[in-house]
Design a protein around this motif. Structure first.
Motif, PDB file in Angstrom:
ATOM      1  N   CYS A 145       0.960  -1.218   0.002  1.00 29.80           N
ATOM      2  CA  CYS A 145      -0.178   0.032   0.009  1.00 29.80           C
ATOM      3  C   CYS A 145       0.828   1.205   0.002  1.00 29.80           C
ATOM      4  CB  CYS A 145      -0.919   0.143   1.101  1.00 29.80           C
ATOM      5  SG  CYS A 145      -2.770   0.115   0.610  1.00 29.80           S
ATOM      6  N   GLY A 146       0.647   2.114  -0.995  1.00 30.71           N
ATOM      7  CA  GLY A 146       1.276   3.411  -1.123  1.00 30.71           C
ATOM      8  C   GLY A 146       2.809   3.424  -1.501  1.00 30.71           C
ATOM      9  N   ARG A 147       3.346   2.224  -1.523  1.00 35.20           N
ATOM     10  CA  ARG A 147       4.802   2.034  -1.639  1.00 35.20           C
ATOM     11  C   ARG A 147       5.113   1.687  -3.203  1.00 35.20           C
ATOM     12  NH1 ARG A 147       7.363  -0.710   3.484  1.00 35.20           N
ATOM     13  NH2 ARG A 147       5.789  -0.004   4.954  1.00 35.20           N
ATOM     14  N   THR A 157     -14.581  -0.581  -3.183  1.00 34.39           N
ATOM     15  CA  THR A 157     -13.284   0.287  -2.618  1.00 34.39           C
ATOM     16  C   THR A 157     -13.338   1.659  -3.682  1.00 34.39           C
ATOM     17  OG1 THR A 157     -10.812   0.349  -2.822  1.00 34.39           O
ATOM     18  CG2 THR A 157     -11.755  -0.597  -4.558  1.00 34.39           C
ATOM     19  N   ARG A 163     -10.834   3.176  -4.304  1.00 31.38           N
ATOM     20  CA  ARG A 163      -9.638   3.522  -4.786  1.00 31.38           C
ATOM     21  C   ARG A 163      -9.558   3.091  -6.086  1.00 31.38           C
ATOM     22  NH1 ARG A 163      -4.195   1.968  -3.290  1.00 31.38           N
ATOM     23  NH2 ARG A 163      -4.554   2.536  -1.227  1.00 31.38           N
ATOM     24  N   SER A 199      -8.870   2.995   4.277  1.00 31.38           N
ATOM     25  CA  SER A 199      -8.915   3.459   5.834  1.00 31.38           C
ATOM     26  C   SER A 199      -7.933   4.893   5.483  1.00 31.38           C
ATOM     27  CB  SER A 199      -8.201   2.373   6.578  1.00 31.38           C
ATOM     28  OG  SER A 199      -6.744   2.058   5.906  1.00 31.38           O
ATOM     29  N   HIS A 200      -7.065   4.867   4.741  1.00 33.03           N
ATOM     30  CA  HIS A 200      -6.254   6.009   4.585  1.00 33.03           C
ATOM     31  C   HIS A 200      -7.135   7.621   4.446  1.00 33.03           C
ATOM     32  CE1 HIS A 200      -2.928   3.895   4.961  1.00 33.03           C
ATOM     33  NE2 HIS A 200      -3.053   3.431   4.009  1.00 33.03           N
ATOM     34  N   GLU A 201      -8.386   7.195   3.872  1.00 31.22           N
ATOM     35  CA  GLU A 201      -9.265   8.239   3.631  1.00 31.22           C
ATOM     36  C   GLU A 201     -10.649   8.368   4.230  1.00 31.22           C
ATOM     37  OE1 GLU A 201     -10.255   8.463  -0.481  1.00 31.22           O
ATOM     38  OE2 GLU A 201      -9.589   6.396  -0.719  1.00 31.22           O
ATOM     39  N   GLU A 214      -8.411  -3.419  11.717  1.00 30.69           N
ATOM     40  CA  GLU A 214      -7.319  -3.387  11.340  1.00 30.69           C
ATOM     41  C   GLU A 214      -6.551  -4.832  11.684  1.00 30.69           C
ATOM     42  OE1 GLU A 214      -4.476  -0.765  13.525  1.00 30.69           O
ATOM     43  OE2 GLU A 214      -3.478  -0.507  11.595  1.00 30.69           O
ATOM     44  N   ALA A 274     -10.088   6.557  12.736  1.00 32.68           N
ATOM     45  CA  ALA A 274      -8.766   6.256  11.775  1.00 32.68           C
ATOM     46  C   ALA A 274      -7.440   6.682  12.312  1.00 32.68           C
ATOM     47  CB  ALA A 274      -9.148   6.758  10.497  1.00 32.68           C
ATOM     48  N   SER A 275      -7.422   7.682  13.422  1.00 30.61           N
ATOM     49  CA  SER A 275      -6.232   8.330  13.854  1.00 30.61           C
ATOM     50  C   SER A 275      -5.629   7.257  14.591  1.00 30.61           C
ATOM     51  CB  SER A 275      -6.535   9.521  14.276  1.00 30.61           C
ATOM     52  OG  SER A 275      -7.242   9.692  15.518  1.00 30.61           O
ATOM     53  N   GLY A 317      -1.475   1.457  10.998  1.00 36.34           N
ATOM     54  CA  GLY A 317      -0.664   1.463   9.744  1.00 36.34           C
ATOM     55  C   GLY A 317      -0.726   0.234   8.763  1.00 36.34           C
TER      56      GLY A 317
END
Ligand code: SAH
Length: 262
Positions: A58-60, A143, A145, A171-173, A196, A217-218, A222
């Motif tokens: 994810c994200g990488r 999703t 995404r 979850s990131h948004e 999670e 979510a905060s 991760g």
């Protein structure tokens, strides 16, 4: 072509949630191409195989899909049992179709081995059913995404219309997703839960409402997480500990017989 590709679900994370078929294939594999997010304990079952991490972190940086397709096709000319291991179920948000189509086009034999998708592990971890008589007769997996160059997703219609919505890769948004669902007509007080690392000892269940999704979510750490929205998730209690079943199945058959003699 000498080899066959087994597009295999690794399940949500806990090694003992692998299917027996997936485990046998990992034990027999000559080469395993696994997503970066698959639990290393599961990849380790393929002790006798060449193990190659590809894609999906994810994200990488992740290996381009076309390159993965090519590696799978190439492996079929040099190896006999090729396992392509993906998290959860390969046919749900796993880009399985691209790989299946590329392999079919190249004349490579392929079979799909289903896995437990993370939505089902999340439901299990919360002790809340995705369907419930009188409360939830429809479930949607969505999703928000979209890939580069893709059209905007209409996930919101589906998620707003279903009794229970399971939102992958969101979850990131989470705050924006909560706001979008409220703007689409869902009650701000509708139960919304973040789960999670479902099925794993480090799992977190963060209950709340659409209005509090961002705040919940905060508290994520991760790991991969799902958002579940629906009336039947009102009674979710925060839970963390998991009584994992020890993974005895993963031991090779030969080891088992020698231990019996000992
Ligand atoms: N094919 C997979 C989904 C791949 S998309 C499946 O069937 O589960 C990746 C997304 O799945 C993550 O962003 C997260 O939303 C979800 N996910 C995967 N494993 C998870 C887990 N153990 N707990 C919670 N969510 C998970």
């Amino acid at each position: 072509m000498t080899g066959k590709v087994w597009l295999t679900g690794a399940g949500p994370g806990a090694p003992d949630l692998l299917t027996v078929r997936a485990m046998r294939l990992l034990q027999q594999a000559d080469i395993v191409f696994h997503d970066a997010l698959v639990n290393p304990e599961i990849v380790a079952i393929a002790a006798g195989a060449e193990r190659v991490a590809v894609g999906k972190r994810c994200g990488r940086h992740s290996t381009a899909q076309r390159f993965i397709n090519k590696r799978l096709v190439d492996a079929a000319t040099t190896h006999r049992t090729i396992v392509r291991l993906k998290g959860g179920d390969p046919m749900l948000f796993g880009r399985a179709q691209e790989e299946i189509d590329a392999l079919l086009a190249a004349g490579v034999e392929i079979e799909v081995v289903p896995g437990v998708t993370s939505a089902l592990a999340a439901s299990a971890d919360t002790l809340r059913s995705l369907t419930a008589r009188g409360l939830s007769r429809s479930v949607t997996f969505v999703t928000p995404r979209v890939g580069a160059g893709e059209d905007r997703s209409n996930w919101l219609h589906a998620a707003a219309a279903a009794d229970t919505a399971v939102i992958y890769m969101g979850s990131h948004e989470a705050a924006a997703i909560g706001a979008a669902l409220i703007a689409a007509g869902r009650d701000p007080a509708a139960p919304a839960v973040l789960i999670e690392q479902a099925s794993l000892p480090a799992r977190q269940v963060l209950p709340g409402t659409l209005a509090t999704l961002g705040a919940a979510a905060s508290r994520l750490s991760g790991g991969p997480a799902l958002i579940v929205v629906g009336e039947n998730f009102r009674a979710v209690a925060a839970r963390m500990a998991v009584d994992a079943v020890p993974l005895q199945l993963a031991e090779p058959a030969s080891g088992a017989s020698s231990r019996r003699q000992a």
